[in-house]
Design a protein around this motif. Structure first.
Motif, PDB file in Angstrom:
ATOM      1  N   LEU B  34       0.813  -1.222   0.000  1.00 51.08           N
ATOM      2  CA  LEU B  34       0.000   0.000   0.000  1.00 51.08           C
ATOM      3  C   LEU B  34       0.846   1.270   0.000  1.00 51.08           C
ATOM      4  O   LEU B  34       0.337   2.346  -0.300  1.00 51.08           O
ATOM      5  N   ASN B  35       2.094   1.133   0.355  1.00 50.87           N
ATOM      6  CA  ASN B  35       2.978   2.302   0.350  1.00 50.87           C
ATOM      7  C   ASN B  35       3.797   2.410  -0.936  1.00 50.87           C
ATOM      8  O   ASN B  35       4.629   3.301  -1.062  1.00 50.87           O
ATOM      9  N   ARG B  36       3.554   1.497  -1.875  1.00 51.43           N
ATOM     10  CA  ARG B  36       4.235   1.590  -3.173  1.00 51.43           C
ATOM     11  C   ARG B  36       3.486   2.574  -4.077  1.00 51.43           C
ATOM     12  O   ARG B  36       2.293   2.833  -3.852  1.00 51.43           O
ATOM     13  N   PRO B  37       4.138   3.035  -5.125  1.00 57.01           N
ATOM     14  CA  PRO B  37       3.423   3.902  -6.082  1.00 57.01           C
ATOM     15  C   PRO B  37       2.257   3.158  -6.739  1.00 57.01           C
ATOM     16  O   PRO B  37       1.172   3.714  -6.925  1.00 57.01           O
ATOM     17  N   ILE B  38       2.473   1.901  -7.091  1.00 59.74           N
ATOM     18  CA  ILE B  38       1.372   1.104  -7.648  1.00 59.74           C
ATOM     19  C   ILE B  38       0.877   0.189  -6.537  1.00 59.74           C
ATOM     20  O   ILE B  38       1.576  -0.729  -6.093  1.00 59.74           O
ATOM     21  N   LYS B  39      -0.345   0.482  -6.081  1.00 60.62           N
ATOM     22  CA  LYS B  39      -0.835  -0.144  -4.849  1.00 60.62           C
ATOM     23  C   LYS B  39      -1.669  -1.393  -5.109  1.00 60.62           C
ATOM     24  O   LYS B  39      -2.225  -1.971  -4.189  1.00 60.62           O
ATOM     25  N   LYS B  40      -1.774  -1.769  -6.351  1.00 55.47           N
ATOM     26  CA  LYS B  40      -2.698  -2.850  -6.691  1.00 55.47           C
ATOM     27  C   LYS B  40      -1.940  -4.142  -6.987  1.00 55.47           C
ATOM     28  O   LYS B  40      -0.896  -4.100  -7.653  1.00 55.47           O
ATOM     29  N   SER B  63     -13.349   0.779   3.592  1.00 57.57           N
ATOM     30  CA  SER B  63     -12.105   0.055   3.868  1.00 57.57           C
ATOM     31  C   SER B  63     -12.124  -1.311   3.178  1.00 57.57           C
ATOM     32  O   SER B  63     -11.147  -1.720   2.542  1.00 57.57           O
ATOM     33  N   PHE B  64     -13.246  -2.000   3.289  1.00 51.82           N
ATOM     34  CA  PHE B  64     -13.359  -3.303   2.614  1.00 51.82           C
ATOM     35  C   PHE B  64     -13.281  -3.134   1.096  1.00 51.82           C
ATOM     36  O   PHE B  64     -12.598  -3.882   0.410  1.00 51.82           O
ATOM     37  N   GLU B  65     -14.002  -2.133   0.607  1.00 50.79           N
ATOM     38  CA  GLU B  65     -14.049  -1.943  -0.850  1.00 50.79           C
ATOM     39  C   GLU B  65     -12.662  -1.621  -1.398  1.00 50.79           C
ATOM     40  O   GLU B  65     -12.238  -2.157  -2.433  1.00 50.79           O
ATOM     41  N   LEU B  66     -11.963  -0.779  -0.668  1.00 49.92           N
ATOM     42  CA  LEU B  66     -10.606  -0.426  -1.094  1.00 49.92           C
ATOM     43  C   LEU B  66      -9.704  -1.666  -1.047  1.00 49.92           C
ATOM     44  O   LEU B  66      -8.937  -1.927  -1.986  1.00 49.92           O
ATOM     45  N   ALA B  67      -9.810  -2.429   0.027  1.00 47.36           N
ATOM     46  CA  ALA B  67      -8.996  -3.647   0.159  1.00 47.36           C
ATOM     47  C   ALA B  67      -9.274  -4.594  -1.004  1.00 47.36           C
ATOM     48  O   ALA B  67      -8.353  -5.168  -1.600  1.00 47.36           O
ATOM     49  N   GLU B  68     -10.553  -4.741  -1.337  1.00 44.74           N
ATOM     50  CA  GLU B  68     -10.936  -5.646  -2.430  1.00 44.74           C
ATOM     51  C   GLU B  68     -10.384  -5.146  -3.765  1.00 44.74           C
ATOM     52  O   GLU B  68      -9.862  -5.931  -4.572  1.00 44.74           O
ATOM     53  N   LYS B  69     -10.471  -3.847  -3.990  1.00 47.17           N
ATOM     54  CA  LYS B  69     -10.005  -3.283  -5.265  1.00 47.17           C
ATOM     55  C   LYS B  69      -8.482  -3.347  -5.360  1.00 47.17           C
ATOM     56  O   LYS B  69      -7.930  -3.572  -6.440  1.00 47.17           O
ATOM     57  N   ARG B  70      -7.810  -3.148  -4.242  1.00 44.59           N
ATOM     58  CA  ARG B  70      -6.348  -3.266  -4.231  1.00 44.59           C
ATOM     59  C   ARG B  70      -5.918  -4.697  -4.576  1.00 44.59           C
ATOM     60  O   ARG B  70      -4.822  -4.934  -5.064  1.00 44.59           O
ATOM     61  N   LEU B  71      -6.819  -5.643  -4.280  1.00 45.30           N
ATOM     62  CA  LEU B  71      -6.505  -7.052  -4.576  1.00 45.30           C
ATOM     63  C   LEU B  71      -7.019  -7.479  -5.951  1.00 45.30           C
ATOM     64  O   LEU B  71      -6.974  -8.651  -6.310  1.00 45.30           O
ATOM     65  N   SER B  72      -7.590  -6.520  -6.696  1.00 43.88           N
ATOM     66  CA  SER B  72      -8.096  -6.746  -8.055  1.00 43.88           C
ATOM     67  C   SER B  72      -9.336  -7.626  -8.119  1.00 43.88           C
ATOM     68  O   SER B  72      -9.599  -8.289  -9.132  1.00 43.88           O
ATOM     69  N   ALA B  73     -10.097  -7.674  -7.020  1.00 37.39           N
ATOM     70  CA  ALA B  73     -11.336  -8.457  -7.046  1.00 37.39           C
ATOM     71  C   ALA B  73     -12.423  -7.669  -7.780  1.00 37.39           C
ATOM     72  O   ALA B  73     -12.348  -6.446  -7.904  1.00 37.39           O
ATOM     73  N   ALA B 294      -5.020  -2.817   5.086  1.00 42.14           N
ATOM     74  CA  ALA B 294      -4.037  -3.902   4.965  1.00 42.14           C
ATOM     75  C   ALA B 294      -4.542  -5.181   5.629  1.00 42.14           C
ATOM     76  O   ALA B 294      -4.410  -6.287   5.074  1.00 42.14           O
ATOM     77  N   VAL B 295      -5.142  -5.036   6.803  1.00 43.51           N
ATOM     78  CA  VAL B 295      -5.644  -6.217   7.521  1.00 43.51           C
ATOM     79  C   VAL B 295      -6.787  -6.859   6.740  1.00 43.51           C
ATOM     80  O   VAL B 295      -6.871  -8.087   6.613  1.00 43.51           O
ATOM     81  N   ARG B 296      -7.644  -6.045   6.180  1.00 44.18           N
ATOM     82  CA  ARG B 296      -8.785  -6.605   5.422  1.00 44.18           C
ATOM     83  C   ARG B 296      -8.298  -7.258   4.130  1.00 44.18           C
ATOM     84  O   ARG B 296      -8.842  -8.281   3.698  1.00 44.18           O
ATOM     85  N   MET B 297      -7.286  -6.682   3.538  1.00 43.53           N
ATOM     86  CA  MET B 297      -6.685  -7.338   2.356  1.00 43.53           C
ATOM     87  C   MET B 297      -6.167  -8.719   2.754  1.00 43.53           C
ATOM     88  O   MET B 297      -6.381  -9.711   2.045  1.00 43.53           O
ATOM     89  N   ALA B 298      -5.499  -8.769   3.906  1.00 48.41           N
ATOM     90  CA  ALA B 298      -4.942 -10.048   4.365  1.00 48.41           C
ATOM     91  C   ALA B 298      -6.049 -11.069   4.600  1.00 48.41           C
ATOM     92  O   ALA B 298      -5.941 -12.231   4.188  1.00 48.41           O
TER      93      ALA B 298
END
Lengths: 414, 307
Positions: B34-40, B63-73, B294-298
């Protein structure tokens, strides 16, 4: 017609008697001391069976009128017979409530073909709402002796007092499931360690204790006959014990399933365990058993409350309360038999409830014959209720009613 | 171990200490992402997640929606206010709709305790409980403990006071289970009417004096007054609550140590927490929010692996 019941073990309040031969003469069951001289039409090998005088259930609910899809009078009649009951007290919480001569006559007509004798508990207040009295004397003209609001407590102390007074004209009994609704508000289960752990709003024992205490004091003032239904808490048992010692005209019952389940059973949020009063903790269970043993609690009831699939298949706090309890009643007793003994269990569904109703008499005009060891599967095929709201559904059970004798008839249970 | 012991996250009480540690280790990695330039990352590509919220929520849902989108769901959202829910119907209908839509995972918030358990018995998708009435809010407890670990190095041995409306709080219950599993000591503090009578059976200390609770703890997790879940009166007024159970800067100044202040949000400023505390250097409230993603992504990543 004479039927020889060979090697049958009779259970009464004192003993499980050694196997003996009995004859059903067509009107009663008599012990065959020596040879039976008359003609025997049929012989039944009862060497695996127990029997007792007919069973009485002091608290059972029907869906008819109004919610026949949950339990109709037809399904209930069949269910009661097959579950071994020769007498049942039917609660008034139908739609409309059982509160006028019309409903009484309706229920009487619907139960004409029943094997089980019907005793109607008519509503003490209109629509069981605890406020305005029903026409109690008029209902008594239909033979009604038992009044009360079923699932609803009469929580207004003034109403309870006046009903207790009014019923004295014909020595009627007030049946009340005593709890203080304001202390049970929004409660879903017993308040304790389990409700805390699963974040569920609890119903404290206090709700029952406060109401039982208050109602006993009102009874002391007003006189009359008060029967406390489905006692569930340790403190309430102690209050009733004390009131009996003081000579008040009070009696009490407990639901069989209160002795079999506890609040621990609710941890999976299974709505089948949502009942009122809620399943309590272990200390309460011990007190209830002590109360049964020392006579504080007079009867064990099925508290049969049918709920259809949709009423239970939902979130716990929205699901309806209640558990069916008739067809599983004997299997429930079988599970308790080692701990409590058959004589105690049988006395609480025969002599005990008969005394509560004031109809106790010796003899074997009614008889229930059962096999405590027969195994059967409780499923869609065997279920006789219109509903299936019991956690044992789709499981194997032990204990099967075999024959019921009542109203001068001998019925074989399929 | 690289897999959770469960295929749903219904409550903290149903998972193990090892599960929690695995979630934390995975969240460490995602926090770095999440701290990288490309967060996905493509971890959940082709996985469809339904966020079903029967109760109002802003931060948890985002928070959930962001976590899901960061994971490309692939993400679908459904919200329904409680007032429009006719008893039971909506959840049952939702169950059937989910079955038809071939959704892989469901994140659900609901006002009824146990509702996710009901759902898990009726659908095959993985379920994440995003809060069920007064029962549990497991991802909040995970992100709270993760934030304590990040701030203090470890959760074990720490003293955590949960202050406020314990009776109506799913955050309190999940926090108690989570912190205890990780070896922390837990105290609850608030007005006696807002503390469950049998709470000590969970092995927590009980205190009714907020100053004493602050003196005892290393971390104070201050909870929001759940006015929407209080169906009857529990205390006289918000003014009185704030005066006797709110946390303010003066109280912290009286301590002879530094403590960490947390809050699951949203804050009722001036009620349970004054701005001079919420915005102070003691507070890690915004880190909690950041860690939540980050926790929700995990959690989502690991549950997808348990499919």
């Amino acid at each position: 017609m004479a039927i020889l019941l060979q090697s049958l073990r009779l259970v009464d309040a004192e003993y499980v008697h050694p196997p003996k031969n009995y004859i059903y003469t067509g009107s009663e069951v008599v012990l065959v001391e020596n040879e039976f001289e008359g003609k025997i039409d049929q012989t039944i090998d009862c060497s695996k069976y127990y029997a007792s005088k007919g069973w009485v259930d002091l608290r059972c609910f029907t869906g008819e009128p109004g919610e026949e899809y949950k339990e109709s009078m037809d399904s209930l009649g069949e269910l009661l017979k097959s579950s071994g009951f020769s007498k049942v007290v039917l609660m008034p919480n139908t739609h409309p409530a059982i509160q006028t001569r019309n409903e009484i006559q309706f229920l009487k007509s619907k139960s004409k073909s029943w094997v089980t004798d019907l005793v109607i508990n008519a509503a003490a207040t209109k629509d069981c709402e605890g406020e305005n009295f029903t026409d109690i004397l008029d209902l008594n003209q239909e033979g009604i002796m038992v009044f009360g609001d079923g699932i609803n407590p009469i929580s207004n102390p003034d109403r309870l007092m006046k009903i207790l007074q009014y019923l004295q004209k014909f020595n009627g009994i007030l049946f009340d499931q005593s709890f203080e609704p304001l202390l049970a508000l929004y409660g879903q289960m017993h308040e304790g360690e389990v409700s805390t752990r699963i974040g569920m709003k609890g119903i404290p024992n206090l709700a029952e204790d406060v109401a039982v205490h208050r109602n006993i004091e009102i009874l002391r003032y007003s006189g009359g006959r008060l029967h406390i239904q489905t006692v569930s808490s340790k403190a309430a048992v102690e209050r009733i014990r004390q009131a009996k010692k003081e000579g008040l005209n009070i009696s009490a019952d407990v639901s069989l399933f209160q002795l079999l389940f506890s609040d621990e059973d609710l941890v999976t949020f299974d709505t089948n365990f949502k009942v009122n009063p809620p399943f309590r903790g272990n200390e309460d269970r011990k007190a209830l058993i002590k109360g049964l043993k020392d006579g504080t609690i007079d009867a064990i009831v099925s508290n049969h409350q049918a709920q259809d699939f949709d009423a239970k298949h939902m979130e716990f706090d929205l699901a309806h309360s209640g558990m069916i309890g008739l067809q599983v009643f004997l299997p429930g007793m079988v599970k308790l038999a080692d701990e409590l003994g058959w004589p105690l269990l049988i006395s609480k569904i025969t002599d005990g409830p008969e005394k509560v109703l004031g109809i106790h008499k010796p003899g074997l005009e009614q008889l229930t014959i059962f096999d405590p060891n027969e195994r059967w599967v409780y499923d869609k095929k065997s279920n006789l209720s219109n509903s299936a709201n019991h956690p044992w559904f789709n499981g194997e059970l032990k204990g099967k009613v075999k024959f019921v004798i009542n109203k001068n008839n001998f019925f074989k249970v399929q | 171990m690289s897999q959770l012991s469960t295929r749903h996250l219904l409550g903290i009480k149903d998972i193990t200490k090892e599960d929690i540690q695995l979630i934390f280790e995975t969240a460490d990695n995602f926090k770095e992402v999440l701290n990288r330039p490309i967060k996905k990352v493509p971890s959940l590509r082709d996985i469809t997640i339904a966020n079903i919220f029967f109760e109002n929520s802003t931060r948890t849902r985002l928070s959930f929606e962001l976590a899901e989108k960061r994971l490309s769901a692939d993400v679908i959202n459904f919200s329904s206010s409680n007032s429009s829910v006719k008893k039971g119907e909506t959840l049952i209908d939702t169950v059937n709709n989910i079955l038809s839509m071939k959704v892989d995972m469901v994140v659900m918030r609901h006002s009824s305790p146990g509702a996710p358990y009901f759902l898990s018995r009726n659908i095959s998708a993985n379920i994440v409980n995003a809060g069920d009435g007064t029962h549990e809010h497991p991802t909040q407890a995970l992100l709270d403990a993760f934030s304590i670990r990040e701030k203090l190095g470890d959760v074990a041995g720490k003293k955590v006071a949960i202050i406020g409306d314990i009776l109506h709080s799913r955050v309190a219950l999940s926090n108690i289970f989570c912190l205890q599993k990780l070896g922390a000591e837990v105290m609850v503090c608030g007005p006696i009417t807002l503390i469950p009578k049998y709470i000590s059976s969970l092995g927590v200390k009980v205190e009714y004096d907020v100053q004493k609770a602050l003196e005892w703890c290393d971390v104070a997790n201050v909870l929001r007054i759940q006015l929407e879940r209080q169906q009857i009166k529990y205390f006289p007024s918000l003014r009185e609550y704030s005066l006797y159970f709110g946390v303010n800067k003066k109280m912290l100044d009286r301590l002879d140590k530094e403590i960490v202040i947390m809050h699951p949000g949203p804050i009722n400023r001036g009620v349970e927490l004054n701005s001079d505390v919420a915005d102070s250097e003691h507070s890690i409230i915004l880190q909690q929010v950041e860690n939540g993603v980050a926790v929700r992504m995990a959690v989502l990543y690991l549950l997808a692996g348990a499919r």
